[in-house]
Enzyme design. Structure first.
Site, PDB file in Angstrom:
ATOM      1  N   ARG A  70       1.170   7.747   4.530  1.00 15.44           N
ATOM      2  CA  ARG A  70       2.959   6.593   5.278  1.00 15.44           C
ATOM      3  C   ARG A  70       3.931   7.199   6.289  1.00 15.44           C
ATOM      4  NH1 ARG A  70       4.773   6.276  -1.293  1.00 15.44           N
ATOM      5  NH2 ARG A  70       2.536   5.838  -1.751  1.00 15.44           N
ATOM      6  N   SER A 110       4.102   1.372  -0.507  1.00 15.70           N
ATOM      7  CA  SER A 110       5.061   2.100  -2.143  1.00 15.70           C
ATOM      8  C   SER A 110       6.581   1.539  -2.715  1.00 15.70           C
ATOM      9  CB  SER A 110       3.856   3.367  -3.056  1.00 15.70           C
ATOM     10  OG  SER A 110       4.673   2.758  -3.983  1.00 15.70           O
ATOM     11  N   HIS A 111       6.442   2.555  -2.933  1.00 19.23           N
ATOM     12  CA  HIS A 111       8.746   2.048  -3.252  1.00 19.23           C
ATOM     13  C   HIS A 111       9.383   2.913  -2.477  1.00 19.23           C
ATOM     14  CE1 HIS A 111       6.889   6.972  -3.340  1.00 19.23           C
ATOM     15  NE2 HIS A 111       8.667   7.098  -3.454  1.00 19.23           N
ATOM     16  N   ASP A 128       7.715  -1.147  -8.464  1.00 13.83           N
ATOM     17  CA  ASP A 128       8.395  -1.479  -6.915  1.00 13.83           C
ATOM     18  C   ASP A 128       7.643  -2.292  -6.085  1.00 13.83           C
ATOM     19  OD1 ASP A 128       5.579  -0.334  -7.429  1.00 13.83           O
ATOM     20  OD2 ASP A 128       5.844   1.499  -6.473  1.00 13.83           O
ATOM     21  N   ASP A 146       4.410  -2.303  -3.908  1.00 14.54           N
ATOM     22  CA  ASP A 146       2.706  -2.467  -4.521  1.00 14.54           C
ATOM     23  C   ASP A 146       2.834  -2.362  -6.248  1.00 14.54           C
ATOM     24  OD1 ASP A 146       4.182   0.294  -5.218  1.00 14.54           O
ATOM     25  OD2 ASP A 146       1.484   0.941  -4.461  1.00 14.54           O
ATOM     26  N   ASP A 152       2.915  -1.198  -8.597  1.00 15.48           N
ATOM     27  CA  ASP A 152       2.357  -0.323  -9.262  1.00 15.48           C
ATOM     28  C   ASP A 152       3.414   0.490 -10.189  1.00 15.48           C
ATOM     29  OD1 ASP A 152       3.279   1.186  -7.230  1.00 15.48           O
ATOM     30  OD2 ASP A 152       1.021   2.258  -6.442  1.00 15.48           O
ATOM     31  N   ARG A 153       4.733   0.557  -9.966  1.00 16.48           N
ATOM     32  CA  ARG A 153       5.612   1.168 -10.668  1.00 16.48           C
ATOM     33  C   ARG A 153       6.750   0.467 -11.516  1.00 16.48           C
ATOM     34  NH1 ARG A 153       8.451   5.695  -7.279  1.00 16.48           N
ATOM     35  NH2 ARG A 153       6.738   7.251  -6.378  1.00 16.48           N
ATOM     36  N   THR A 158      -0.060  15.952 -10.082  1.00 17.53           N
ATOM     37  CA  THR A 158       1.084  14.765  -9.107  1.00 17.53           C
ATOM     38  C   THR A 158       0.207  13.767  -8.537  1.00 17.53           C
ATOM     39  OG1 THR A 158       3.386  15.524  -9.757  1.00 17.53           O
ATOM     40  CG2 THR A 158       3.074  13.459  -8.444  1.00 17.53           C
ATOM     41  N   GLU A 165       3.211   8.334 -15.698  1.00 16.71           N
ATOM     42  CA  GLU A 165       3.517   9.822 -14.933  1.00 16.71           C
ATOM     43  C   GLU A 165       5.356   9.632 -14.722  1.00 16.71           C
ATOM     44  OE1 GLU A 165       1.432  11.341 -10.872  1.00 16.71           O
ATOM     45  OE2 GLU A 165       1.779   9.262 -10.311  1.00 16.71           O
ATOM     46  N   SER A 194       7.116   9.069 -12.782  1.00 20.31           N
ATOM     47  CA  SER A 194       7.901   8.783 -11.482  1.00 20.31           C
ATOM     48  C   SER A 194       7.598   7.264 -11.837  1.00 20.31           C
ATOM     49  CB  SER A 194       7.659   8.613 -10.378  1.00 20.31           C
ATOM     50  OG  SER A 194       5.766   9.532 -10.423  1.00 20.31           O
ATOM     51  N   LYS A 206      -1.631   2.925 -11.489  1.00 17.63           N
ATOM     52  CA  LYS A 206      -1.009   2.632 -12.543  1.00 17.63           C
ATOM     53  C   LYS A 206      -0.362   1.511 -12.268  1.00 17.63           C
ATOM     54  CE  LYS A 206       2.606   4.630  -8.842  1.00 17.63           C
ATOM     55  NZ  LYS A 206       1.662   5.469  -8.137  1.00 17.63           N
TER      56      LYS A 206
HETATM   57  C1  VG1 Z   1       5.603   9.900  -6.133  1.00 10.79           C
HETATM   58  C2  VG1 Z   1       5.429  10.842  -7.324  1.00 10.79           C
HETATM   59  C3  VG1 Z   1       4.053  10.261  -7.829  1.00 10.79           C
HETATM   60  C4  VG1 Z   1       3.631   9.219  -7.353  1.00 10.79           C
HETATM   61  C5  VG1 Z   1       3.423   9.041  -6.270  1.00 10.79           C
HETATM   62  C6  VG1 Z   1       2.776   7.287  -5.775  1.00 10.79           C
HETATM   63  O1  VG1 Z   1       4.639  11.149  -5.598  1.00 10.79           O
HETATM   64  O2  VG1 Z   1       6.428  11.692  -7.820  1.00 10.79           O
HETATM   65  O3  VG1 Z   1       4.547  10.982  -9.132  1.00 10.79           O
HETATM   66  O4  VG1 Z   1       2.229   9.474  -7.559  1.00 10.79           O
HETATM   67  O5  VG1 Z   1       4.922   8.939  -5.809  1.00 10.79           O
HETATM   68  O6  VG1 Z   1       3.277   6.111  -6.100  1.00 10.79           O
HETATM   69  P1  VG1 Z   1       5.670  12.787  -4.451  1.00 10.79           P
HETATM   70  O7  VG1 Z   1       4.226  13.550  -4.163  1.00 10.79           O
HETATM   71  O8  VG1 Z   1       6.117  11.652  -3.699  1.00 10.79           O
HETATM   72  O9  VG1 Z   1       6.451  12.979  -5.590  1.00 10.79           O
HETATM   73  V1  VG1 Z   1       4.091   5.073  -5.826  1.00 10.79           V
HETATM   74  O10 VG1 Z   1       4.123   3.824  -6.230  1.00 10.79           O
HETATM   75  O11 VG1 Z   1       4.990   5.009  -4.157  1.00 10.79           O
HETATM   76  O12 VG1 Z   1       1.735   5.133  -4.671  1.00 10.79           O
HETATM   77 CO    CO Z   2       4.123   2.048  -5.966  1.00 11.65          CO
END
Ligand code: VG1
Ligand code: CO
Length: 582
Positions: free
Chosen positions: A25, A124-125, A299, A301, A303-304, A367, A386, A388, A399
């Site tokens: 990213r 993603s988010h 979010d 994409d 998945d959240r 994670t 998770e 998150s 997810k």
């Molecule tokens: C974060 C979350 C983690 C999740 C990841 C991808 O990672 O803490 O639990 O799996 O995002 O989610 P990090 O390394 O920033 O803590 V998504 O929906 O952004 O693909």
């Molecule tokens: Co996501």
């Protein structure tokens, strides 16, 4: 048939193309540099090896964020250049991350082919738009994110890459469903554009009892709303909630996917999903308009998920525990029982207690969703989550935001089977409070310090790595900050050995486990695109049913003070407050 030639293009490595928790990213500006995306895509092909890439069928799509359309055309041409046989693209380049996983696992192409992997284009988010983030990750044949063995190889290749392969194809129209065929030096190459939702909708219908959810949604007692935050979930929400389940069109918020997510953070939490939080009446004891009984968000994409009741927030850690505790009764897919459950390390220990009570296999992984895949492939885990805002099951290897909403609607439908005609509605809040009464409550909060100076974040973590090696020192500091918290009985830097392939993942965060079941976790985010993000996870277990109804931030105040003091947060980062509290 249009014919094409393949050429080798000279390139040179870029620094920092190491995939993080979930792919690479970076800012769009970084991705737009000539050869930047190309290098990463070619490195992925190199890591997979030419033998696996030649003849492959690859899915290429994403959450529709800015730069996706350009990226899709680049990847199609490079796929053709590398001898890929077919590329599948969701219409308009849209596929949610869970839908990609479903498509790899379930979809059969018009010519009977099956997909062997996917490039998912999403950050993603993270926000989108010309000045925001883009992202790319590769998913494997099982539908799950590439394991570290592969992502490490991709990164190695990005450091030495000197050429990539591409084909001189014209741009392919990805707005219309159908197959476009080309002829190359290795034979035919097809691009198949297909409906983004139908495979996913079919899968959901095979998992849940849509009829009972429909009854719930059509009951005047039950009101519902869903906020896609202008992410790709909108494309699925309309099909599933409105067309299949009969929800009102007006219950959908921000369900038109936008390249910049309407300028917001497509992150379903209490800070960024403001509109939904207001509609659900959180933080207000009464409101002019009665809030809906159920609200959820996704979010970028999809998945959240965030699950809300009327004026009530369900923590993601509670959510996975509650889904696991009710799945066998409420969700047909699980009626034969659960194979096991799993959570990421920073997720609250609530799931551990459910697993113990229900006598289920239980796993704690680092994670990132990629760690659940091996357990699921080995038939050891049915439901996982998770903290998150990620929840899911072994129906796919990602997810799944909409799955989580359907799981909650199923539980509500089950609990209200007899109540929809007459009797009081069992609400989201009732379900959560009953769960706490049975299993105890894990008060939980996460503090995020976003965009901290990377050097300072590293120093803070290095300090904690050193500190955790002396329990006596840790306890001296802890009791100096608050004498009313219990003792730290174990501290470590979390390390995971995959029970299936034996691979070891180190440096997965610092843990402090307290005598009374409380926990503190400190780790660095692996999904940011700028600076560093420090995450602080704080959890306190309360078994006494008379004490499970406290305000969460009040209950956690002593531990928060300990966490901030122990990590010297302000001293290292200069921050007196986190950017986001969930
Ligand atoms: C974060 C979350 C983690 C999740 C990841 C991808 O990672 O803490 O639990 O799996 O995002 O989610 P990090 O390394 O920033 O803590 V998504 O929906 O952004 O693909
Ligand atoms: Co996501």
């Amino acid at each position: 048939m249009v014919l094409f030639n393949v050429s080798r293009v000279e390139t040179a490595p870029f620094d920092g193309q190491k995939p993080g928790t979930s792919g690479l990213r970076k800012k769009v500006k970084v991705f737009k540099q000539p050869n930047y995306l190309e290098n990463f895509v070619q490195s992925t092909f190199n890591a997979l090896t030419p033998q696996k890439v030649r003849g492959a069928t690859l899915v290429v799509s994403g959450d529709g964020r800015y730069f996706s359309k350009d990226a899709i055309q680049i990847i199609i041409k490079m796929a053709a250049g590398n001898g890929v046989r077919r590329v599948w693209v969701g219409q308009n380049g849209l596929l949610s991350t869970p839908a990609v996983s479903a498509v790899i696992r379930e979809r059969v192409g018009v010519d009977g082919s099956r997909a062997t992997g996917a490039f998912i284009l999403t950050a993603s988010h993270n926000p989108g738009g010309p000045n925001e983030d883009f992202g790319i990750k590769y998913n494997m044949e099982n539908g799950g994110p590439a394991p570290e063995g592969i992502t490490d190889k991709i990164y190695e290749s990005t450091k030495t890459i000197n050429e990539y392969l591409t084909a001189d194809l014209p741009d392919v129209d990805i707005t219309a469903i159908g197959v476009t065929s080309f002829g190359g030096p290795d034979g035919q190459f097809d691009v198949e554009v297909f409906d983004s939702a139908s495979d996913y909708v079919k899968l959901m219908k095979s998992i849940f009892d849509f009829e009972s959810i429909q009854k719930l949604l059509s009951s005047p007692k039950f009101t519902f709303c869903y906020d896609a935050l202008h992410g790709v979930a909108g494309a699925y929400a309309k099909r599933i909630f409105v067309e299949e389940l009969g929800a009102q069109e007006s219950s959908l918020m921000n369900c038109v996917p936008k390249e910049d997510f309407g300028g917001g953070h497509p992150d379903p939490n209490l800070t960024y999903a403001k509109e939904l939080v207001a509609r659900m009446g959180l933080g207000k004891s009464n409101s002019e308009v009665e809030p809906p009984e159920f609200g959820a968000a996704a979010d970028g994409d999809a998945d959240r998920n965030m699950i809300l009741g009327k004026r009530f927030f369900v923590t993601p850690s509670d959510s996975v525990s509650i889904i696991a505790a009710n799945a066998v009764d409420a969700i047909p897919y699980f009626s034969a029982g659960l194979k096991g459950v799993a959570r990421s390390m920073p997720t609250s220990s609530g799931l551990d207690i459910v697993a113990k009570n229900l006598n289920l296999k239980f796993f704690e992984v680092p994670t990132g969703w990629k760690f659940f895949g091996n357990l699921m492939d080995a038939g050891l885990c049915s439901i996982c989550g998770e903290e998150s805002f990620g929840t899911g099951s072994d129906h796919i290897r990602e997810k799944d935001g909409i799955w989580a909403v359907l799981a909650w609607l199923s539980i509500l439908a089950f609990k209200n089977k007899e109540n929809l005609g007459g009797g009081e509605l069992v609400t989201v809040e009732d379900i959560v409070r009953n769960h706490w009464a049975t299993y105890g409550r894990h008060y939980y909060t996460r503090y995020d310090y976003e965009n901290v100076d990377a050097g300072a974040a590293k120093e803070l973590m290095a300090y904690l790595v050193k500190l955790q090696s002396s329990l006596a020192e840790v306890n001296e500091i802890v009791s100096g900050i608050r004498s009313d918290v219990s003792k730290v009985v174990h501290a470590d830097e979390f390390e995971y050995k995959d029970p299936i392939d034996g691979s070891i993942s180190k440096h997965q965060g610092i843990r402090c486990l307290f005598e009374d079941g409380s926990r503190l976790v400190f780790r660095l985010s692996g999904t940011g695109s700028e600076g560093a993000t420090i995450r602080l996870y704080i959890e306190q277990y309360e078994k006494d049913p008379s004490k499970t109804g406290r305000d969460s931030q009040d209950a956690l105040a002593p531990l928060v003070a300990v966490a901030l003091g122990l990590s010297k947060m302000q001293e290292f980062t200069g921050r007196s407050a986190p950017t986001v509290i969930t």
